[in-house]
Design a protein around this motif. Structure first.
Motif, PDB file in Angstrom:
ATOM      1  N   GLY A   5     -12.753  32.489  19.450  1.00 16.80           N
ATOM      2  CA  GLY A   5     -12.547  33.139  20.728  1.00 16.80           C
ATOM      3  C   GLY A   5     -12.311  32.137  21.829  1.00 16.80           C
ATOM      4  O   GLY A   5     -11.763  31.060  21.592  1.00 16.80           O
ATOM      5  N   PRO A   6     -12.739  32.469  23.051  1.00 13.30           N
ATOM      6  CA  PRO A   6     -12.427  31.603  24.184  1.00 13.30           C
ATOM      7  C   PRO A   6     -13.080  30.231  24.065  1.00 13.30           C
ATOM      8  O   PRO A   6     -14.127  30.076  23.442  1.00 13.30           O
ATOM      9  N   ARG A   7     -12.441  29.242  24.670  1.00 12.61           N
ATOM     10  CA  ARG A   7     -12.976  27.883  24.707  1.00 12.61           C
ATOM     11  C   ARG A   7     -14.255  27.877  25.528  1.00 12.61           C
ATOM     12  O   ARG A   7     -14.637  28.872  26.112  1.00 12.61           O
ATOM     13  N   ALA A   8     -14.864  26.738  25.590  1.00 13.36           N
ATOM     14  CA  ALA A   8     -16.113  26.597  26.330  1.00 13.36           C
ATOM     15  C   ALA A   8     -15.954  27.000  27.787  1.00 13.36           C
ATOM     16  O   ALA A   8     -14.917  26.772  28.397  1.00 13.36           O
ATOM     17  N   ARG A   9     -16.990  27.629  28.339  1.00 13.10           N
ATOM     18  CA  ARG A   9     -17.050  27.989  29.757  1.00 13.10           C
ATOM     19  C   ARG A   9     -18.215  27.220  30.347  1.00 13.10           C
ATOM     20  O   ARG A   9     -19.276  27.161  29.745  1.00 13.10           O
ATOM     21  N   ILE A  10     -18.020  26.661  31.533  1.00 11.76           N
ATOM     22  CA  ILE A  10     -19.077  25.861  32.141  1.00 11.76           C
ATOM     23  C   ILE A  10     -19.018  26.020  33.661  1.00 11.76           C
ATOM     24  O   ILE A  10     -17.933  26.106  34.238  1.00 11.76           O
ATOM     25  N   GLY A  61     -23.410  26.648  30.596  1.00 17.30           N
ATOM     26  CA  GLY A  61     -22.180  26.776  29.832  1.00 17.30           C
ATOM     27  C   GLY A  61     -22.385  27.590  28.577  1.00 17.30           C
ATOM     28  O   GLY A  61     -23.520  27.806  28.138  1.00 17.30           O
ATOM     29  N   SER A  62     -21.281  28.033  28.002  1.00 18.72           N
ATOM     30  CA  SER A  62     -21.344  28.752  26.730  1.00 18.72           C
ATOM     31  C   SER A  62     -20.116  28.423  25.903  1.00 18.72           C
ATOM     32  O   SER A  62     -19.048  28.132  26.434  1.00 18.72           O
ATOM     33  N   ALA A  63     -20.327  28.456  24.611  1.00 20.76           N
ATOM     34  CA  ALA A  63     -19.250  28.274  23.632  1.00 20.76           C
ATOM     35  C   ALA A  63     -19.787  28.730  22.290  1.00 20.76           C
ATOM     36  O   ALA A  63     -20.979  28.583  22.015  1.00 20.76           O
ATOM     37  N   GLY A  64     -18.925  29.275  21.483  1.00 19.44           N
ATOM     38  CA  GLY A  64     -19.324  29.657  20.138  1.00 19.44           C
ATOM     39  C   GLY A  64     -20.431  30.690  20.081  1.00 19.44           C
ATOM     40  O   GLY A  64     -21.175  30.739  19.117  1.00 19.44           O
ATOM     41  N   GLY A  65     -20.574  31.493  21.118  1.00 17.79           N
ATOM     42  CA  GLY A  65     -21.608  32.519  21.122  1.00 17.79           C
ATOM     43  C   GLY A  65     -22.982  32.023  21.537  1.00 17.79           C
ATOM     44  O   GLY A  65     -23.957  32.757  21.454  1.00 17.79           O
ATOM     45  N   GLU A  66     -23.071  30.760  21.989  1.00 14.64           N
ATOM     46  CA  GLU A  66     -24.339  30.179  22.433  1.00 14.64           C
ATOM     47  C   GLU A  66     -24.228  29.755  23.885  1.00 14.64           C
ATOM     48  O   GLU A  66     -23.170  29.335  24.334  1.00 14.64           O
ATOM     49  N   GLY A  67     -25.349  29.836  24.615  1.00 12.82           N
ATOM     50  CA  GLY A  67     -25.383  29.424  26.007  1.00 12.82           C
ATOM     51  C   GLY A  67     -26.401  28.318  26.223  1.00 12.82           C
ATOM     52  O   GLY A  67     -27.426  28.263  25.532  1.00 12.82           O
TER      53      GLY A  67
END
Length: 158
Positions: free
Chosen positions: A33-38, A48-54
């Motif tokens: 899904g979407p790339r990392a958000r920070i 931040g979050s990525a891969g379903g983890e925050g």
């Protein structure tokens, strides 16, 4: 702020500071899904979050947000260090959450309309959360997408 790939193609959270890139650690890559958000606030706190983890960073330390049993996507942070986002439950509903260091993750559900999806737009300095609710339609990556029949919602901090 953002993400960058290392020589092996693994994503890392990064922060551009004083002309250099600071590696904040690996960003989970197991969930498509979407790339990392920070995001960062004026206090220097980062979420931040990525891969379903925050994750939350403060004073140089990183801590996981937890999940309450679902995949997490962070949407923002306010000046008090309160984090908002969504989590996908095991039953295919998308709930809104708020997280703080003192309270941990609090599930706010999907709102009063009985829909199966909640989305966050942002959080103000008081801790009020603006978002919307709608039926959850899972996309190719089993994420809530394509909201229709949406209703605006305001979760007020008690």
């Amino acid at each position: 702020m953002g993400s960058s790939s290392d020589a092996r193609g693994n994503d890392h959270f990064v922060l551009w500071q004083k002309g250099t890139i600071e590696d904040l650690g690996p960003a989970a890559a197991a969930y498509p899904g979407p790339r990392a958000r920070i995001f960062i606030n004026d206090q220097g706190q980062i979420v931040g979050s990525a891969g379903g983890e925050g994750f939350f960073w403060s004073d140089g330390s990183r801590q996981p947000l937890g999940s309450l049993g679902g995949l997490v996507e962070v949407v923002g942070i306010n000046e008090n260090g309160e984090v908002v986002g969504t989590r996908l439950t095991g039953t295919g509903e998308q709930h809104v959450f708020v997280w703080s260091q003192s309270r941990g993750m609090v599930d706010l559900g999907t709102g009063p309309h009985g829909f199966s999806g909640g989305w966050v737009v942002g959080i103000n300095s008081r801790g009020d959360i603006l978002g919307f609710t709608a039926p959850c339609v899972l996309d190719y990556y089993d994420r809530c997408a394509y909201p229709s029949q949406a209703r605006a919602i305001l979760w007020r901090k008690p």
